[in-house]
Structures are given as structure tokens and as C-alpha cells.
Design a protein around this motif. Structure first.
Motif, PDB file in Angstrom:
ATOM      1  N   ARG A  11     -19.683  16.972   3.820  1.00  0.00           N
ATOM      2  CA  ARG A  11     -20.831  18.223   3.987  1.00  0.00           C
ATOM      3  C   ARG A  11     -21.775  18.199   2.601  1.00  0.00           C
ATOM      4  NH1 ARG A  11     -21.308  22.099   7.126  1.00  0.00           N
ATOM      5  NH2 ARG A  11     -23.411  21.721   6.332  1.00  0.00           N
ATOM      6  N   SER A  12     -22.925  18.632   2.917  1.00  0.00           N
ATOM      7  CA  SER A  12     -23.869  18.996   1.729  1.00  0.00           C
ATOM      8  C   SER A  12     -23.494  20.412   1.504  1.00  0.00           C
ATOM      9  CB  SER A  12     -25.082  18.545   1.962  1.00  0.00           C
ATOM     10  OG  SER A  12     -25.403  17.188   2.018  1.00  0.00           O
ATOM     11  N   ARG A  14     -23.064  24.248  -0.585  1.00  0.00           N
ATOM     12  CA  ARG A  14     -23.610  24.747  -1.693  1.00  0.00           C
ATOM     13  C   ARG A  14     -22.807  25.825  -2.359  1.00  0.00           C
ATOM     14  NH1 ARG A  14     -27.523  24.182   2.542  1.00  0.00           N
ATOM     15  NH2 ARG A  14     -29.199  22.771   1.949  1.00  0.00           N
ATOM     16  N   HIS A 120     -23.202  17.186  -2.995  1.00  0.00           N
ATOM     17  CA  HIS A 120     -24.693  17.475  -2.269  1.00  0.00           C
ATOM     18  C   HIS A 120     -25.773  16.753  -2.898  1.00  0.00           C
ATOM     19  CE1 HIS A 120     -26.703  20.982  -0.059  1.00  0.00           C
ATOM     20  NE2 HIS A 120     -27.713  20.121  -0.375  1.00  0.00           N
ATOM     21  N   ARG A 170     -22.470  22.540  10.615  1.00  0.00           N
ATOM     22  CA  ARG A 170     -23.101  21.296  10.192  1.00  0.00           C
ATOM     23  C   ARG A 170     -24.479  21.363  10.884  1.00  0.00           C
ATOM     24  NH1 ARG A 170     -21.807  16.266   8.346  1.00  0.00           N
ATOM     25  NH2 ARG A 170     -19.756  16.343   8.837  1.00  0.00           N
ATOM     26  N   ARG A 173     -27.336  17.061  14.850  1.00  0.00           N
ATOM     27  CA  ARG A 173     -27.472  15.582  14.585  1.00  0.00           C
ATOM     28  C   ARG A 173     -28.464  15.121  15.991  1.00  0.00           C
ATOM     29  NH1 ARG A 173     -26.338  16.478   9.753  1.00  0.00           N
ATOM     30  NH2 ARG A 173     -25.324  14.795   8.391  1.00  0.00           N
TER      31      ARG A 173
HETATM   32  C1  LIG Z   1     -32.261  12.379   0.069  1.00  0.00           C
HETATM   33  C2  LIG Z   1     -31.717  13.755   0.345  1.00  0.00           C
HETATM   34  C3  LIG Z   1     -32.300  14.720  -0.199  1.00  0.00           C
HETATM   35  C4  LIG Z   1     -31.934  15.951  -0.143  1.00  0.00           C
HETATM   36  N1  LIG Z   1     -32.440  17.085  -0.595  1.00  0.00           N
HETATM   37  C5  LIG Z   1     -31.998  18.424  -0.513  1.00  0.00           C
HETATM   38  C6  LIG Z   1     -32.592  19.448  -1.340  1.00  0.00           C
HETATM   39  O1  LIG Z   1     -33.342  19.257  -2.078  1.00  0.00           O
HETATM   40  N2  LIG Z   1     -31.902  20.555  -1.270  1.00  0.00           N
HETATM   41  C7  LIG Z   1     -30.947  20.753  -0.415  1.00  0.00           C
HETATM   42  O2  LIG Z   1     -30.169  21.966  -0.257  1.00  0.00           O
HETATM   43  N3  LIG Z   1     -30.313  19.757   0.404  1.00  0.00           N
HETATM   44  C8  LIG Z   1     -30.934  18.456   0.525  1.00  0.00           C
HETATM   45  N4  LIG Z   1     -30.157  17.479   0.890  1.00  0.00           N
HETATM   46  C9  LIG Z   1     -29.014  17.766   1.866  1.00  0.00           C
HETATM   47  C10 LIG Z   1     -29.661  17.793   3.556  1.00  0.00           C
HETATM   48  O3  LIG Z   1     -30.267  18.971   3.697  1.00  0.00           O
HETATM   49  C11 LIG Z   1     -28.409  17.513   4.269  1.00  0.00           C
HETATM   50  O4  LIG Z   1     -27.784  16.293   3.738  1.00  0.00           O
HETATM   51  C12 LIG Z   1     -28.498  17.594   5.937  1.00  0.00           C
HETATM   52  O5  LIG Z   1     -28.959  18.861   6.086  1.00  0.00           O
HETATM   53  C13 LIG Z   1     -27.284  17.191   6.714  1.00  0.00           C
HETATM   54  O6  LIG Z   1     -26.368  18.375   6.102  1.00  0.00           O
HETATM   55  P1  LIG Z   1     -24.685  17.340   5.963  1.00  0.00           P
HETATM   56  O7  LIG Z   1     -25.028  16.611   4.724  1.00  0.00           O
HETATM   57  O8  LIG Z   1     -24.017  18.843   5.428  1.00  0.00           O
HETATM   58  O9  LIG Z   1     -24.356  16.942   7.095  1.00  0.00           O
HETATM   59  C14 LIG Z   1     -30.714  16.178   0.917  1.00  0.00           C
HETATM   60  C15 LIG Z   1     -30.098  14.981   1.517  1.00  0.00           C
HETATM   61  C16 LIG Z   1     -30.572  13.932   1.172  1.00  0.00           C
HETATM   62  C17 LIG Z   1     -29.702  12.707   1.553  1.00  0.00           C
END
Ligand SMILES: Cc1cc2nc3c(=O)[nH]c(=O)nc-3n(C[C@H](O)[C@H](O)[C@H](O)COP(=O)(O)O)c2cc1C
Length: 183
Positions: A11-12, A14, A120, A170, A173
Motif C-alpha cells: 500500500r502507498s 503515509r 510510497h 485501498r 480499482r
Molecule cells: C507514479 C506515481 C506517482 C504518485 N504520486 C503520488 C504523490 O505525489 N503523492 C501521493 O500522496 N501519492 C502518490 N502516489 C500514490 C498513489 O496515489 C497510489 O499508488 C494510488 O492511490 C493507489 O493506492 P495504493 O498504492 O495504496 O494501492 C503515486 C503513485 C505512483 C505510482
């Protein structure tokens, strides 16, 4: 963890707990990333593992404020860079360095997940400022910064309401029908 569980756990997030950033950990993450496929095995990915407090602060200063607010708690930032001439350019002009570097980055994030760490990736930063902080060559493209820390259920007070929601749920999708076809 089984492969499927690692993919589902990634997960991304914070909110970060402090984590110990040993050279062994860094070598392990890089080792998994380096197993990614690439065009003609060019391996165009480059990673700068930033763990010193001074460099972390300088790098976080290149982030969009909405990212800096939570990313400043990170113990490690992986700066992912590459440049076009490190990878294939097909005769009809297709460049593959970003695609291949993305695959290696995904491997790295999954390896982190297996170790109960959060990685993240962000695009919200100034790539030229980051390139200068890291003293990278003029042609280097900083593609993403992977903000890393230990996993915690304690929500960071720096988060906005939508970010708090994303810590526990999450983001949705697409359905199979929206991104895949079978012919
Ligand atoms: C290329 C890329 C750029 C992203 N940029 C940001 C960002 O600048 N700030 C942020 O909070 N999340 C960022 N994300 C995270 C996405 O928002 C996140 O992967 C998406 O919402 C899906 O959530 P998950 O990774 O938890 O499944 C980025 C992800 C990717 C792959």
C-alpha cells in the motif's frame, strides 16, 4: 509471506514508524529490484538510497507541500532515476527506460512490503531540484521518490481527511472490464 499476500499487502501509506536502515537492508531491496526484466538486459534503473538526516531534509524540501507534510517522517527515501540512453530506443523511436525502471521499482516496493515496510512512490516533487540535491548527471531524470518507513497503525497527524481514509481503505480499482479484454 506468499507472493499474493505481498501484492495485496503493498500500500502507498503515509504514516510511518521509525525503521532501522542498514546497508544489508538496502542491498537486499536493491538485489530484488535488480532481478526485474529489461530490454536487452540493459538494467537502466538507478537508485540513490537516502538515509542521512541532512540529505533526507534536503530532499524533502523538493517535495510538493502536501507530500512533504507526511514524507518528512520517513526514515529512507529511494530516489529512482534513469536516462534514455541507458536503455533501448527501438528503430521506430520507442524508449524503454521509464518502463523498465518502473518494473524494478515495483519489485523494490514489493520486497519492502515483504519486510513489513511501506514504500510510497510519488510524482509530486521537483525533479530538477532533486537531481541537484543528489548531484546526479545533467541528463538524469529523477522518475520517482519512494518514501519509506516502518508500517504502523498509528495515523500520522499530518494527514488530511482523504489521506486518513486512504490509510485504512485501498483506493478503488477498476473492474476487469475497464482495463482488460479477452480476444
Ligand atoms: C507514479 C506515481 C506517482 C504518485 N504520486 C503520488 C504523490 O505525489 N503523492 C501521493 O500522496 N501519492 C502518490 N502516489 C500514490 C498513489 O496515489 C497510489 O499508488 C494510488 O492511490 C493507489 O493506492 P495504493 O498504492 O495504496 O494501492 C503515486 C503513485 C505512483 C505510482
Amino acid at each position: 509471506m506468499e507472493f499474493r499476500e505481498v501484492v495485496e499487502q503493498r500500500r502507498s501509506l503515509r504514516s510511518f514508524a521509525p525503521m532501522e536502515v542498514s546497508e544489508a537492508l538496502i542491498r537486499d531491496l536493491a538485489g530484488v529490484a535488480g532481478l526485474a526484466p529489461s530490454c536487452s538486459n540493459k538494467q537502466p534503473w538507478r537508485f540513490v538510497f537516502v538515509r542521512s538526516v541532512e540529505m533526507l531534509q534536503r530532499l524533502v524540501a523538493t517535495l510538493a507541500p502536501g507530500n512533504a507534510a507526511w514524507a518528512k517522517q520517513a526514515s529512507l527515501v529511494v530516489a529512482v532515476w534513469s536516462q534514455a540512453d541507458l536503455d533501448c530506443r527501438t528503430p521506430d523511436g520507442r524508449d524503454y527506460y521509464q518502463f523498465d525502471t518502473g518494473m524494478a521499482s515495483a519489485f523494490l516496493m514489493l520486497a519492502a512490503t515483504e519486510k513489513h515496510l511501506t514504500g510510497h512512490p510519488i510524482a509530486g516533487f521537483d525533479p530538477e531540484a532533486a537531481r541537484q540535491v543528489l548531484a546526479l548527471p545533467a541528463g538524469a531524470r529523477v522518475i520517482t521518490l519512494i518514501i519509506m518507513g516502518g508500517h504502523t497503525h498509528e495515523i500520522s497527524p499530518a494527514l488530511a481527511a482523504w489521506q486518513i481514509k486512504a490509510e485504512t481503505e485501498r483506493p478503488a480499482r477498476m473492474r476487469f472490464e475497464d482495463f482488460a479484454t479477452i480476444v
